[in-house]
Enzyme design. Structure first.
Site, PDB file in Angstrom:
ATOM      1  CG  MET A  30      -1.642  -0.884   0.926  1.00  0.00           C
ATOM      2  SD  MET A  30      -3.345  -0.848   2.015  1.00  0.00           S
ATOM      3  CE  MET A  30      -2.801  -1.071   3.515  1.00  0.00           C
ATOM      4  CG  LEU A  33       7.404   1.176  -0.966  1.00  0.00           C
ATOM      5  CD1 LEU A  33       8.373   0.936  -1.860  1.00  0.00           C
ATOM      6  CD2 LEU A  33       7.090   0.208  -0.585  1.00  0.00           C
ATOM      7  CD  GLU A  35      15.505  -1.913   4.936  1.00  0.00           C
ATOM      8  OE1 GLU A  35      15.785  -0.840   4.155  1.00  0.00           O
ATOM      9  OE2 GLU A  35      15.982  -3.028   4.252  1.00  0.00           O
ATOM     10  CG  HIS A  37       7.330  -2.271   1.902  1.00  0.00           C
ATOM     11  ND1 HIS A  37       6.653  -1.071   3.066  1.00  0.00           N
ATOM     12  CD2 HIS A  37       5.449  -2.870   2.344  1.00  0.00           C
ATOM     13  CE1 HIS A  37       5.438  -0.839   3.499  1.00  0.00           C
ATOM     14  NE2 HIS A  37       4.763  -2.198   2.633  1.00  0.00           N
ATOM     15  CD  GLN A 148       7.422 -15.117   9.948  1.00  0.00           C
ATOM     16  OE1 GLN A 148       8.006 -15.656   9.042  1.00  0.00           O
ATOM     17  NE2 GLN A 148       7.667 -14.986  11.534  1.00  0.00           N
ATOM     18  CG  ASP A 150       0.891  -7.438   7.704  1.00  0.00           C
ATOM     19  OD1 ASP A 150       0.811  -6.845   8.616  1.00  0.00           O
ATOM     20  OD2 ASP A 150       1.661  -6.781   6.717  1.00  0.00           O
ATOM     21  CD  GLN A 153      -2.415  -8.900   4.321  1.00  0.00           C
ATOM     22  OE1 GLN A 153      -2.822  -8.297   4.199  1.00  0.00           O
ATOM     23  NE2 GLN A 153      -1.012  -8.799   3.709  1.00  0.00           N
ATOM     24  CB  SER A 185       3.595  -0.822  11.367  1.00  0.00           C
ATOM     25  OG  SER A 185       3.053  -0.578  10.428  1.00  0.00           O
ATOM     26  NE  ARG A 187      -2.755   1.717  10.203  1.00  0.00           N
ATOM     27  CZ  ARG A 187      -3.261   0.820   9.233  1.00  0.00           C
ATOM     28  NH1 ARG A 187      -2.703  -0.363   9.245  1.00  0.00           N
ATOM     29  NH2 ARG A 187      -4.181   0.951   8.374  1.00  0.00           N
TER      30      ARG A 187
HETATM   31  O1  PAF Z   1      -0.329  -5.950   3.539  1.00  0.00           O
HETATM   32  C1  PAF Z   1      -0.817  -5.117   2.643  1.00  0.00           C
HETATM   33  O2  PAF Z   1       0.306  -3.816   2.714  1.00  0.00           O
HETATM   34  C2  PAF Z   1      -1.681  -5.258   1.907  1.00  0.00           C
HETATM   35  O3  PAF Z   1      -2.650  -5.558   3.209  1.00  0.00           O
HETATM   36  C3  PAF Z   1      -1.899  -5.582   0.707  1.00  0.00           C
HETATM   37  C4  PAF Z   1      -1.355  -6.866   1.414  1.00  0.00           C
HETATM   38  C5  PAF Z   1      -0.900  -4.617  -0.589  1.00  0.00           C
HETATM   39  C6  PAF Z   1      -2.848  -5.611   0.478  1.00  0.00           C
HETATM   40  O4  PAF Z   1      -4.334  -4.274   0.446  1.00  0.00           O
END
Ligand code: PAF
Length: 282
Positions: A30, A33, A35, A37, A148, A150, A153, A185, A187
């Protein structure tokens, strides 16, 4: 590196790459970005001929009271970071193209989505699995990379990929941490210096739980109670959940055994943070 905004163009590129027998690695994000990501991106670049990173803040995974509008965005900075990592394509579709008027189809995993984060964010995972399947249809990757951090998810996406016979390898990458242990994160940006310090309680509590279990504790409810006590002792933290669950079905465990995930979600001030630890317990 090319920036692709049209869904059809993305599909044509993927088709062409596949016809040339090239493997496509995909990192859905999303944006904004960090580290964490970038380590997924580096792994994708290493493993595949072509790497695609999507940047799409997905409205369907945010609740009405959540931070969709305020979610941090900085496309220019993200593109610079991805260019440095030698990404081939950045896919940046518009919300109105992903969810055009009349849109009516959702992908829902029916187990493990109403517990942990799913309890306080009721439609969150339905939004995640819907957008991830749509992105998979647009990018057509051979491998897709998820963090990991998340954990729920990741396990739900694995379930979806297996259940829907998607021919995609889901690659899990370890959580990247800041100094002090706070999981990275997007956030974390919302935290004041004082809150950032207080947020360390989440990983510290997970590490304590890991030690209790490694020393022989097998009572899941006891570990849960002790973790709750630790989080509640931090004045800036409000606990959402602290749980020991099976990684096979995401259900809470009375007896700790098998592949497990110890997971915590807590608000630090008004910022909701999650983190987890995975263990194999005999
Ligand atoms: O983990 C995330 O950033 C989001 O949940 C994802 C997998 C890109 C889906 O929108």
């Amino acid at each position: 590196m090319e920036l692709i905004k049209e869904i059809k163009t993305m599909q044509k590129i993927s088709q062409k790459e596949a016809l040339g027998n090239k493997t496509i690695g995909f990192v859905p994000t999303m944006g904004y970005l960090h580290e964490g990501h970038l380590q997924l991106v580096e792994k994708a670049v290493e493993d595949n001929d072509t790497t695609v990173v999507s940047i799409f803040v997905n409205p369907t995974q945010f609740g009405p009271e959540e931070d969709y509008e305020e979610y941090p965005r900085d496309l220019k900075r993200d593109l610079d970071l991805l260019r440095e990592r030698k990404v081939d394509y950045v896919f940046y579709p518009a919300v109105e193209d992903v969810y055009p008027e009349g849109y009516a189809t959702y992908v829902q995993v029916e187990k493990g989505t109403d517990v942990l984060c799913g309890r306080s964010r009721p439609n969150h995972f339905k939004g995640v699995t819907t957008v991830v399947s749509k992105l998979f249809n647009m990018v057509r990757p051979h491998r897709a990379y998820f963090g990991q951090k998340d954990g729920q998810q990741l396990l739900i996406i694995r379930r979806m990929v297996d259940d829907l016979n998607m021919d995609i390898e889901v690659v899990a990458c370890p959580t990247v941490r800041e100094e002090g242990g706070l999981a990275m994160s997007s956030r974390n940006k919302y935290l004041s210096p004082e809150e950032r310090e207080a947020a360390l309680v989440i990983n510290q509590t997970l590490q304590k739980a890991r030690e209790w279990i490694e020393k022989g504790e097998r009572d899941g409810w006891e570990v849960k109670k002790k973790m709750e006590r630790e989080i509640k002792a931090e004045p800036l933290a409000t606990l959402d959940y602290a749980s020991v669950v099976s990684r096979e079905n995401l259900q809470e465990l009375g007896e700790i055994k098998g592949p497990i995930m110890i997971a915590i979600a807590a608000f630090i001030g008004s910022t909701r943070l999650i983190d987890n630890v995975w263990l194999e317990v005999n």
